[in-house]
Design a protein around this motif. Structure first.
Motif, PDB file in Angstrom:
ATOM      1  N   ARG A 127      -3.670  96.138  47.035  1.00 50.17           N
ATOM      2  CA  ARG A 127      -2.331  96.696  46.833  1.00 50.17           C
ATOM      3  C   ARG A 127      -1.647  96.930  48.175  1.00 50.17           C
ATOM      4  O   ARG A 127      -0.460  96.635  48.357  1.00 50.17           O
ATOM      5  N   LEU A 128      -2.411  97.476  49.131  1.00 53.20           N
ATOM      6  CA  LEU A 128      -1.834  97.737  50.452  1.00 53.20           C
ATOM      7  C   LEU A 128      -1.382  96.446  51.118  1.00 53.20           C
ATOM      8  O   LEU A 128      -0.278  96.376  51.678  1.00 53.20           O
ATOM      9  N   LYS A 129      -2.219  95.411  51.065  1.00 52.70           N
ATOM     10  CA  LYS A 129      -1.925  94.170  51.770  1.00 52.70           C
ATOM     11  C   LYS A 129      -0.732  93.420  51.190  1.00 52.70           C
ATOM     12  O   LYS A 129      -0.178  92.539  51.843  1.00 52.70           O
ATOM     13  N   GLU A 130      -0.342  93.791  49.986  1.00 55.52           N
ATOM     14  CA  GLU A 130       0.828  93.177  49.357  1.00 55.52           C
ATOM     15  C   GLU A 130       2.122  93.910  49.716  1.00 55.52           C
ATOM     16  O   GLU A 130       3.200  93.508  49.283  1.00 55.52           O
ATOM     17  N   ARG A 131       2.008  94.983  50.497  1.00 52.46           N
ATOM     18  CA  ARG A 131       3.161  95.822  50.817  1.00 52.46           C
ATOM     19  C   ARG A 131       3.552  95.711  52.287  1.00 52.46           C
ATOM     20  O   ARG A 131       2.774  95.276  53.139  1.00 52.46           O
ATOM     21  N   THR A 132       4.762  96.177  52.564  1.00 49.69           N
ATOM     22  CA  THR A 132       5.193  96.477  53.925  1.00 49.69           C
ATOM     23  C   THR A 132       5.057  97.980  54.112  1.00 49.69           C
ATOM     24  O   THR A 132       5.519  98.758  53.269  1.00 49.69           O
ATOM     25  N   VAL A 133       4.407  98.395  55.176  1.00 58.26           N
ATOM     26  CA  VAL A 133       4.256  99.819  55.457  1.00 58.26           C
ATOM     27  C   VAL A 133       5.533 100.338  56.111  1.00 58.26           C
ATOM     28  O   VAL A 133       6.019  99.774  57.088  1.00 58.26           O
ATOM     29  N   VAL A 134       6.067 101.417  55.563  1.00 59.42           N
ATOM     30  CA  VAL A 134       7.240 102.085  56.128  1.00 59.42           C
ATOM     31  C   VAL A 134       6.758 103.351  56.823  1.00 59.42           C
ATOM     32  O   VAL A 134       6.297 104.290  56.171  1.00 59.42           O
ATOM     33  N   PHE A 135       6.834 103.341  58.140  1.00 56.91           N
ATOM     34  CA  PHE A 135       6.420 104.488  58.933  1.00 56.91           C
ATOM     35  C   PHE A 135       7.645 105.366  59.172  1.00 56.91           C
ATOM     36  O   PHE A 135       8.584 104.977  59.850  1.00 56.91           O
ATOM     37  N   VAL A 136       7.640 106.556  58.576  1.00 57.64           N
ATOM     38  CA  VAL A 136       8.821 107.428  58.592  1.00 57.64           C
ATOM     39  C   VAL A 136       8.754 108.365  59.793  1.00 57.64           C
ATOM     40  O   VAL A 136       7.848 109.201  59.897  1.00 57.64           O
ATOM     41  N   LEU A 137       9.723 108.231  60.681  1.00 53.09           N
ATOM     42  CA  LEU A 137       9.757 109.045  61.899  1.00 53.09           C
ATOM     43  C   LEU A 137      10.638 110.273  61.710  1.00 53.09           C
ATOM     44  O   LEU A 137      11.752 110.174  61.187  1.00 53.09           O
ATOM     45  N   PRO A 138      10.178 111.429  62.175  1.00 47.32           N
ATOM     46  CA  PRO A 138      11.062 112.599  62.201  1.00 47.32           C
ATOM     47  C   PRO A 138      12.107 112.450  63.303  1.00 47.32           C
ATOM     48  O   PRO A 138      11.981 111.603  64.191  1.00 47.32           O
ATOM     49  N   LYS A 139      13.116 113.289  63.232  1.00 43.56           N
ATOM     50  CA  LYS A 139      14.220 113.230  64.194  1.00 43.56           C
ATOM     51  C   LYS A 139      13.725 113.327  65.631  1.00 43.56           C
ATOM     52  O   LYS A 139      14.230 112.637  66.527  1.00 43.56           O
ATOM     53  N   SER A 140      12.715 114.161  65.874  1.00 41.02           N
ATOM     54  CA  SER A 140      12.223 114.385  67.233  1.00 41.02           C
ATOM     55  C   SER A 140      11.669 113.130  67.889  1.00 41.02           C
ATOM     56  O   SER A 140      11.644 113.002  69.111  1.00 41.02           O
ATOM     57  N   GLU A 141      11.218 112.158  67.062  1.00 41.60           N
ATOM     58  CA  GLU A 141      10.622 110.935  67.606  1.00 41.60           C
ATOM     59  C   GLU A 141      11.593 109.757  67.640  1.00 41.60           C
ATOM     60  O   GLU A 141      11.228 108.681  68.122  1.00 41.60           O
ATOM     61  N   SER A 142      12.797 109.951  67.160  1.00 41.04           N
ATOM     62  CA  SER A 142      13.779 108.860  67.132  1.00 41.04           C
ATOM     63  C   SER A 142      14.026 108.216  68.495  1.00 41.04           C
ATOM     64  O   SER A 142      14.205 106.996  68.578  1.00 41.04           O
ATOM     65  N   PRO A 143      14.032 108.993  69.605  1.00 39.57           N
ATOM     66  CA  PRO A 143      14.266 108.357  70.910  1.00 39.57           C
ATOM     67  C   PRO A 143      13.188 107.353  71.314  1.00 39.57           C
ATOM     68  O   PRO A 143      13.405 106.566  72.233  1.00 39.57           O
ATOM     69  N   TYR A 144      12.040 107.379  70.627  1.00 34.10           N
ATOM     70  CA  TYR A 144      10.910 106.537  71.032  1.00 34.10           C
ATOM     71  C   TYR A 144      10.642 105.405  70.040  1.00 34.10           C
ATOM     72  O   TYR A 144       9.554 104.835  70.027  1.00 34.10           O
ATOM     73  N   MET A 145      11.639 105.066  69.223  1.00 37.35           N
ATOM     74  CA  MET A 145      11.439 104.017  68.221  1.00 37.35           C
ATOM     75  C   MET A 145      11.033 102.697  68.866  1.00 37.35           C
ATOM     76  O   MET A 145      10.177 101.982  68.331  1.00 37.35           O
ATOM     77  N   ASP A 146      11.608 102.364  70.013  1.00 36.48           N
ATOM     78  CA  ASP A 146      11.248 101.109  70.688  1.00 36.48           C
ATOM     79  C   ASP A 146       9.807 101.140  71.176  1.00 36.48           C
ATOM     80  O   ASP A 146       9.109 100.112  71.149  1.00 36.48           O
ATOM     81  N   ASP A 147       9.348 102.317  71.625  1.00 32.93           N
ATOM     82  CA  ASP A 147       7.951 102.442  72.056  1.00 32.93           C
ATOM     83  C   ASP A 147       7.005 102.236  70.886  1.00 32.93           C
ATOM     84  O   ASP A 147       5.982 101.549  71.005  1.00 32.93           O
ATOM     85  N   TYR A 148       7.338 102.829  69.749  1.00 33.95           N
ATOM     86  CA  TYR A 148       6.523 102.630  68.552  1.00 33.95           C
ATOM     87  C   TYR A 148       6.503 101.156  68.143  1.00 33.95           C
ATOM     88  O   TYR A 148       5.445 100.611  67.816  1.00 33.95           O
ATOM     89  N   ALA A 149       7.665 100.537  68.158  1.00 40.25           N
ATOM     90  CA  ALA A 149       7.749  99.135  67.744  1.00 40.25           C
ATOM     91  C   ALA A 149       6.925  98.238  68.658  1.00 40.25           C
ATOM     92  O   ALA A 149       6.210  97.335  68.192  1.00 40.25           O
TER      93      ALA A 149
END
Length: 310
Positions: free
Chosen positions: A40-62
């Motif tokens: 079931r997991l492998k058939e999905r795309t995982v959506v990693f939900v970031l809180p507001k505090s981590e928004s400045p680091y979205m490129d680092d996560y990516a």
């Protein structure tokens, strides 16, 4: 935020946070993830939900996840942009904050927040039911105001927009997500009560630098819940190795600029209700080099530090 998006987020968080009380006891030992759940997991795309505090680091996560997360597609999504992914939840798995609150017969309340990978699916029969596989539980360290806001009747956006989880930062999440990915590849859901000690790697830590994030260590009054920041220098005065206290931005810059072949050792301290975790993590490999779990313990003590490298 429109009312539709706000409602969708409320519903999403409400479902994640309403875990049954028995879930508190499901992590006593590692669990095998069934082939059905993995499929079931492998058939999905995982959506990693970031809180507001981590928004400045979205490129680092990516950048980090593009190198280490291969088991499924994964998207990093700001909490306020999650609503479209909820329109067809069976296309997605959600890597997000969950929680549980239990009350003892004596009236004591225990509140835990954690990162969980939840895979919703529909079961048809006389009645159609939505169930979900929870494939991890990684304890989070909330400030007291977050604990006070927990409710089994209503979960509001404060948890994502204006709350502090002291180990929901890019350096810690880098380790946790690498650790989770390896566990998924191994087909297991790791117990939150595991202790870890890799003596060979600990000997290397002693001759390197252990990084300690600022504003991580607080003393919490077990009766009132009142917190005050601890003096890190006093706590680590007997640590038999090198260490450095750094800001989150300094630590992220080290991660960005240091040769990727070199380890970065990170001190871990998590207080989840009355459960205490003291550890040493390697940001590069995602390994938990050392972790000591202690129940019914409220604060970090010098002896916890001494035990890391005896």
């Amino acid at each position: 935020m429109t009312m539709i998006i706000r409602y969708a987020l409320f519903l999403f968080l409400f479902v994640l946070c309403l875990q049954p009380a028995k879930a508190q006891f499901q992590d006593l030992r590692d669990q095998v993830i069934t082939e059905e759940a993995m499929q079931r997991l492998k058939e999905r795309t995982v959506v990693f939900v970031l809180p507001k505090s981590e928004s400045p680091y979205m490129d680092d996560y990516a950048n980090m996840l593009s190198k280490v997360w291969t088991i499924t597609p994964i998207k990093i999504v700001n909490y306020k942009d999650v609503a479209p992914y909820l329109e067809n939840v069976e296309k997605y798995a959600f890597l997000a904050i969950g929680g549980i609150q239990t009350r003892s017969s004596s009236g004591t309340t225990n509140t835990h927040y954690y990162l969980t990978l939840s895979v919703p699916y529909t079961v048809t029969g006389k009645k159609t039911k939505v169930k979900h596989d929870d494939l991890c539980r990684i304890e989070l360290y909330p400030e007291m105001s977050v604990i006070y806001h927990f409710s089994d009747k209503e979960v509001n956006t404060e948890m994502y927009s204006n709350s502090t989880f002291r180990n929901f930062t890019f350096p810690y999440m880098t380790v946790y997500l690498k650790f989770l990915h390896q566990n998924l590849k191994d087909g297991k859901r790791a117990s939150v009560f595991n202790n870890y000690e890799d003596k060979a790697l600990l000997s290397k830590v002693k001759n390197d630098t252990l990084y300690i994030p600022e504003e991580l260590i607080y003393s919490r009054n077990k009766f009132t819940g009142k917190e005050r920041e601890k003096d890190d220098e006093d706590l680590f005065s007997e640590y038999p190795g090198k260490y450095k206290i750094v800001s989150n931005s300094e630590l992220i810059n080290i991660i960005r600029t240091r040769d990727e072949s070199k380890p970065i050792y990170l001190f871990e301290y998590v207080l989840s209700s009355t459960d205490k975790y003291v550890g040493v993590l390697d940001v590069r490999s995602g390994k938990v080099i050392y972790r000591k779990y202690t129940a019914m313990s409220y604060n970090l003590k010098p002896k916890d530090i001494r035990k890391i490298i005896d």
